[in-house]
Design a protein around this motif. Structure first.
Motif, PDB file in Angstrom:
ATOM      1  N   SER A 119     102.293 -86.133 -48.460  1.00 23.22           N
ATOM      2  CA  SER A 119     103.087 -85.284 -49.340  1.00 23.22           C
ATOM      3  C   SER A 119     104.570 -85.564 -49.111  1.00 23.22           C
ATOM      4  CB  SER A 119     102.792 -83.796 -49.086  1.00 23.22           C
ATOM      5  OG  SER A 119     103.368 -83.369 -47.870  1.00 23.22           O
ATOM      6  N   LYS A 120     105.343 -85.396 -50.158  1.00 23.56           N
ATOM      7  CA  LYS A 120     106.784 -85.592 -50.033  1.00 23.56           C
ATOM      8  C   LYS A 120     107.402 -84.567 -49.092  1.00 23.56           C
ATOM      9  CE  LYS A 120     107.497 -87.707 -54.576  1.00 23.56           C
ATOM     10  NZ  LYS A 120     108.193 -87.611 -55.897  1.00 23.56           N
ATOM     11  N   LYS A 121     106.820 -83.361 -49.068  1.00 27.37           N
ATOM     12  CA  LYS A 121     107.358 -82.314 -48.213  1.00 27.37           C
ATOM     13  C   LYS A 121     107.189 -82.656 -46.735  1.00 27.37           C
ATOM     14  CE  LYS A 121     106.979 -77.377 -47.146  1.00 27.37           C
ATOM     15  NZ  LYS A 121     106.265 -76.102 -47.458  1.00 27.37           N
ATOM     16  N   SER A 122     105.975 -83.059 -46.347  1.00 27.78           N
ATOM     17  CA  SER A 122     105.753 -83.395 -44.936  1.00 27.78           C
ATOM     18  C   SER A 122     106.572 -84.610 -44.528  1.00 27.78           C
ATOM     19  CB  SER A 122     104.264 -83.640 -44.684  1.00 27.78           C
ATOM     20  OG  SER A 122     103.792 -84.763 -45.399  1.00 27.78           O
ATOM     21  N   ALA A 124     109.478 -85.523 -45.766  1.00 30.51           N
ATOM     22  CA  ALA A 124     110.877 -85.094 -45.631  1.00 30.51           C
ATOM     23  C   ALA A 124     111.096 -84.339 -44.324  1.00 30.51           C
ATOM     24  CB  ALA A 124     111.266 -84.225 -46.824  1.00 30.51           C
ATOM     25  N   ASN A 125     110.135 -83.477 -43.972  1.00 35.19           N
ATOM     26  CA  ASN A 125     110.265 -82.702 -42.733  1.00 35.19           C
ATOM     27  C   ASN A 125     110.264 -83.608 -41.506  1.00 35.19           C
ATOM     28  OD1 ASN A 125     110.320 -80.288 -44.138  1.00 35.19           O
ATOM     29  ND2 ASN A 125     108.134 -79.887 -43.885  1.00 35.19           N
ATOM     30  N   GLU A 126     109.335 -84.543 -41.457  1.00 33.22           N
ATOM     31  CA  GLU A 126     109.223 -85.407 -40.276  1.00 33.22           C
ATOM     32  C   GLU A 126     110.364 -86.407 -40.203  1.00 33.22           C
ATOM     33  OE1 GLU A 126     107.322 -84.507 -37.986  1.00 33.22           O
ATOM     34  OE2 GLU A 126     106.313 -83.030 -39.247  1.00 33.22           O
ATOM     35  N   LYS A 128     113.378 -85.788 -41.055  1.00 30.16           N
ATOM     36  CA  LYS A 128     114.483 -85.002 -40.511  1.00 30.16           C
ATOM     37  C   LYS A 128     114.365 -84.870 -38.996  1.00 30.16           C
ATOM     38  CE  LYS A 128     116.828 -80.536 -41.026  1.00 30.16           C
ATOM     39  NZ  LYS A 128     116.809 -79.227 -41.744  1.00 30.16           N
TER      40      LYS A 128
END
Length: 422
Positions: A119-122, A124-126, A128
């Motif tokens: 997912s794009k969200k995971s 982006a989080n990792e 960071k």
């Protein structure tokens, strides 16, 4: 094929139809089990322009899979704990939990091997998290960028030339979801992995459990070939780099190139590292720290990468000591080792320490699992029981030979940190 060891660690190993190497070490005295999954992928396999990607991917492996929203929560509910580590050659995921709950770990590890959730969200989080780690450890700590300078000095073409965390944090920031998917299907396949289970599992059902959870995971596809790595040319001259930085004191880092992990000289070189700078009885410490008081800290380490290794020396001159004098004394002491070698008594002392370390290390089932997984990954599981014999067979003549052969200026790369002028 099944093989059984008659040595210190009893094990059996076999391969599933999809290529997954399985190694089992049953210890009925244990109430816990260790489940290790080693993937034969590390920072040397980072995609072009994406250095640090293998390390980023380690983080992504905990972001959820098809049937597991949160890996850590599921394992903790079964009374287990886990962690992972990325190196230059391998990425290792390991779980420790009550033996009665072993199948929970098999389910979790097989689910993320079968189908990681992208997912794009995971991502982006990792990204960071990893970029922040890069900045904290490499840019904000004194000497934190050492391996950026040193690796690029030692290696010209091999991907060991960047550190595990990556060459630039922008490479991580620019990673895409397509990059993640390609890396996963290229390297995180059963035929590129080792599953090691050690501890108090039920030996009558373990094979069926492994087959149930891992047997139907598809192997690598021709659409995702694993590229060959370039061979590093032989180093023929000394290399040196001086770094002026905001550091508290000057430091000298020396890297003498040695062969890779499977070379026959590896045990002798390993012992040489102990004799040269492995503790207070080592030559470097006695000459330069204890007696000479020229260095505040001095130690050696043995880089044991698969394709190429190194004798690594970290030397920090004492305050108020003339830097040039300290540096000259360092090289003079290394030359002393090359010229005179060691005595039988000195060698025996180090070998006794290694035997004791090996004994205590073997008491821990997690350590056994780690070693078996590594040795199986290089196709030599028997080394878990026989490598100590190779160390015990090392002679003073062997130490003298490898000192002359590898502690040479032609194979040396030096990085010195000097205090930046105000």
């Amino acid at each position: 094929m099944v093989t059984k060891s008659k040595g210190l660690i009893n094990y059996e190993t076999y391969t599933l139809d999809n290529g997954l190497t399985v190694i089992l070490h049953h210890d009925p005295a244990r109430t816990v089990a260790a489940v290790n999954v080693l993937y034969k992928v590390g920072s040397r396999n980072d995609p072009p322009g994406r250095t640090g990607f293998a390390h980023l991917f380690e983080h992504l492996m905990f972001a959820g899979s098809e049937n597991v929203p949160n890996f850590d929560d599921a394992l903790q509910m079964a009374g287990g704990e886990n962690n992972a580590v990325t190196g230059a050659d391998h990425t290792l995921y390991y779980d420790i939990l009550p033996a009665a709950n072993l199948e929970t770990a098999l389910w979790l590890e097989s689910d993320r091997m079968r189908k990681l959730r992208f997912s794009k969200k995971s991502l982006a989080n990792e990204k960071k998290v990893v970029v922040e780690e890069f900045k904290e450890t490499c840019l904000e700590e004194p000497y934190g960028d050492l391996y950026h300078h040193l690796n690029s000095l030692v290696y010209q073409v091999h991907p060991y030339r960047w550190p595990v965390i990556g060459e630039r944090f922008e490479h991580i920031e620019e990673a895409t979801l397509d990059d993640v998917k390609d890396f996963y299907y290229r390297y995180y396949r059963p035929d590129n992995a080792v599953l090691c289970i050690a501890g108090g599992f039920d030996p009558t059902t373990i094979r069926e459990q492994v087959a149930r959870w891992f047997g139907n995971i598809p192997p690598s596809s021709p659409d995702h070939p694993r590229p060959e790595l370039p061979a590093e040319p032989e180093q023929r001259e000394m290399r040196k780099k001086t770094v002026y930085a905001d550091v508290p004191s000057p430091v000298i880092y020396l890297n003498y190139r040695t062969p890779g992990r499977l070379h026959p000289d590896f045990p002798a070189i390993d012992i040489l590292c102990f004799l040269l700078g492995g503790g207070r009885s080592s030559l470097l410490y006695q000459r330069l720290a204890r007696d000479g008081e020229l260095f505040a800290e001095i130690a050696t380490a043995h880089n044991d990468s698969l394709d190429s290794g190194a004798i690594f020396i970290d030397a920090r001159p004492a305050e108020e000591v003339d830097y040039a004098t300290a540096r000259a004394a360092l090289f003079a002491t290394i030359d002393e080792m090359v010229e005179h070698g060691v005595t039988q008594q000195q060698l025996d002392k180090v070998v006794n320490r290694l035997e004791q370390h090996n004994l205590f290390k073997g008491l821990n089932v997690a350590n056994r699992a780690n070693e078996l997984a590594f040795y199986a990954s290089i196709g030599r599981p028997e080394l878990a029981n026989t490598e100590l014999e190779q160390y015990l067979a090392v002679t003073v003549e062997d130490i003298h030979r490898v000192a002359k052969q590898y502690l040479r200026a032609e194979g040396l790369s030096e990085v010195e940190y000097l205090v930046e002028a105000e």
